[in-house]
Scaffold this motif. Sequence first.
Motif, PDB file in Angstrom:
ATOM      1  N   TYR A  84       0.854  -1.189   0.000  1.00 35.78           N
ATOM      2  CA  TYR A  84       0.000   0.000   0.000  1.00 35.78           C
ATOM      3  C   TYR A  84       0.893   1.244   0.000  1.00 35.78           C
ATOM      4  O   TYR A  84       1.820   1.342   0.815  1.00 35.78           O
ATOM      5  N   ASP A 109       0.192   4.406   0.881  1.00 37.57           N
ATOM      6  CA  ASP A 109      -0.031   5.317   2.002  1.00 37.57           C
ATOM      7  C   ASP A 109       0.386   4.633   3.309  1.00 37.57           C
ATOM      8  O   ASP A 109      -0.171   3.590   3.674  1.00 37.57           O
ATOM      9  N   PRO A 110       1.355   5.201   4.063  1.00 38.96           N
ATOM     10  CA  PRO A 110       1.796   4.575   5.326  1.00 38.96           C
ATOM     11  C   PRO A 110       0.663   4.394   6.325  1.00 38.96           C
ATOM     12  O   PRO A 110       0.592   3.379   7.019  1.00 38.96           O
ATOM     13  N   ARG A 111      -0.229   5.392   6.415  1.00 42.22           N
ATOM     14  CA  ARG A 111      -1.345   5.287   7.358  1.00 42.22           C
ATOM     15  C   ARG A 111      -2.281   4.152   6.961  1.00 42.22           C
ATOM     16  O   ARG A 111      -2.795   3.427   7.814  1.00 42.22           O
ATOM     17  N   GLN A 112      -2.493   4.002   5.669  1.00 44.12           N
ATOM     18  CA  GLN A 112      -3.338   2.909   5.191  1.00 44.12           C
ATOM     19  C   GLN A 112      -2.695   1.557   5.498  1.00 44.12           C
ATOM     20  O   GLN A 112      -3.385   0.602   5.880  1.00 44.12           O
ATOM     21  N   ARG A 113      -1.363   1.482   5.342  1.00 46.58           N
ATOM     22  CA  ARG A 113      -0.661   0.235   5.646  1.00 46.58           C
ATOM     23  C   ARG A 113      -0.813  -0.129   7.114  1.00 46.58           C
ATOM     24  O   ARG A 113      -1.121  -1.273   7.460  1.00 46.58           O
ATOM     25  N   ARG A 114      -0.582   0.851   8.006  1.00 48.59           N
ATOM     26  CA  ARG A 114      -0.686   0.577   9.446  1.00 48.59           C
ATOM     27  C   ARG A 114      -2.095   0.140   9.825  1.00 48.59           C
ATOM     28  O   ARG A 114      -2.283  -0.800  10.597  1.00 48.59           O
ATOM     29  N   ARG A 115      -3.092   0.848   9.276  1.00 47.79           N
ATOM     30  CA  ARG A 115      -4.477   0.516   9.596  1.00 47.79           C
ATOM     31  C   ARG A 115      -4.830  -0.887   9.099  1.00 47.79           C
ATOM     32  O   ARG A 115      -5.469  -1.675   9.809  1.00 47.79           O
ATOM     33  N   ARG A 175      -3.102  -3.567  11.288  1.00 48.40           N
ATOM     34  CA  ARG A 175      -3.779  -3.726  12.583  1.00 48.40           C
ATOM     35  C   ARG A 175      -5.056  -4.544  12.427  1.00 48.40           C
ATOM     36  O   ARG A 175      -5.345  -5.439  13.221  1.00 48.40           O
TER      37      ARG A 175
END
Length: 246
Positions: A63, A65-71, A74
């Motif tokens: 992915y 987007d880093p935020r999308q990857r983290r979400r 999780r």
Amino acid sequence: MELELALQEEEEAPAPVDEIEKARRRATRKVTRLVTKLTIPVAETDVSGGSQITSEIDRIRKYPDPRQRRRALRQYVRGLGATATSLEALVSCFEELKDLDELGQTFKVSGQGVFTFRQAFRHTKLGPTSGFAVYYGGAKPLTKRYGNGFVLKFIDPWKEKPITIYVSPDSLREYPPGARMIKMIDEIEATPEPKPYVRAYWIGGLTSGEEGWNATFTTLAHVVLRVVPPKARAPSSKAAQSQRTK
């Protein structure tokens, strides 16, 4: 003002947790690894469970987007739970939960449904059952060997007939961890009395034969053997009296 404070406290207060969830959290803190899912291997060399997890994580890592990857990671880990792809891991969890008297914990079995550990693990003295089960019981190796193969006779019979599990030389040769099983049986046979015994676990069933009940399984990946030390014997009355007179 009081209403605003009350609303703020309500928002900050933790959500109510039911008793089942409390028990799960207690067990998670105490157990080395609380298994919540079991993917049953279909053959000795089956590694599909691990490869599926790896491929999914690799896909998420792409992915942009880093935020999308983290979400996404999780959410994936939360849905995955503690997945075991070997019976060894499930047995270790069962033994720890049994010591903690927490066998009401549940886990999901791929293609079978959801069970508590108490429901899924079935002692041999209870006999056969339909559906999924992890049978277990104490057993001793018979002195007669079949090459590197062996037969274990369970301590508890069923309906006054003995229960045995046969592990063939071919199955041991085809199963990489089979060498450990052979070594285990060899060491038990070489140990003087009182000998340790084996606690055997297996996924499969029990079938009736001419001489008793036979444990059935499709692969040695569905069998786990654990060595149990012999219990210390209480001294006889004569020995105890002799000790007192010394």
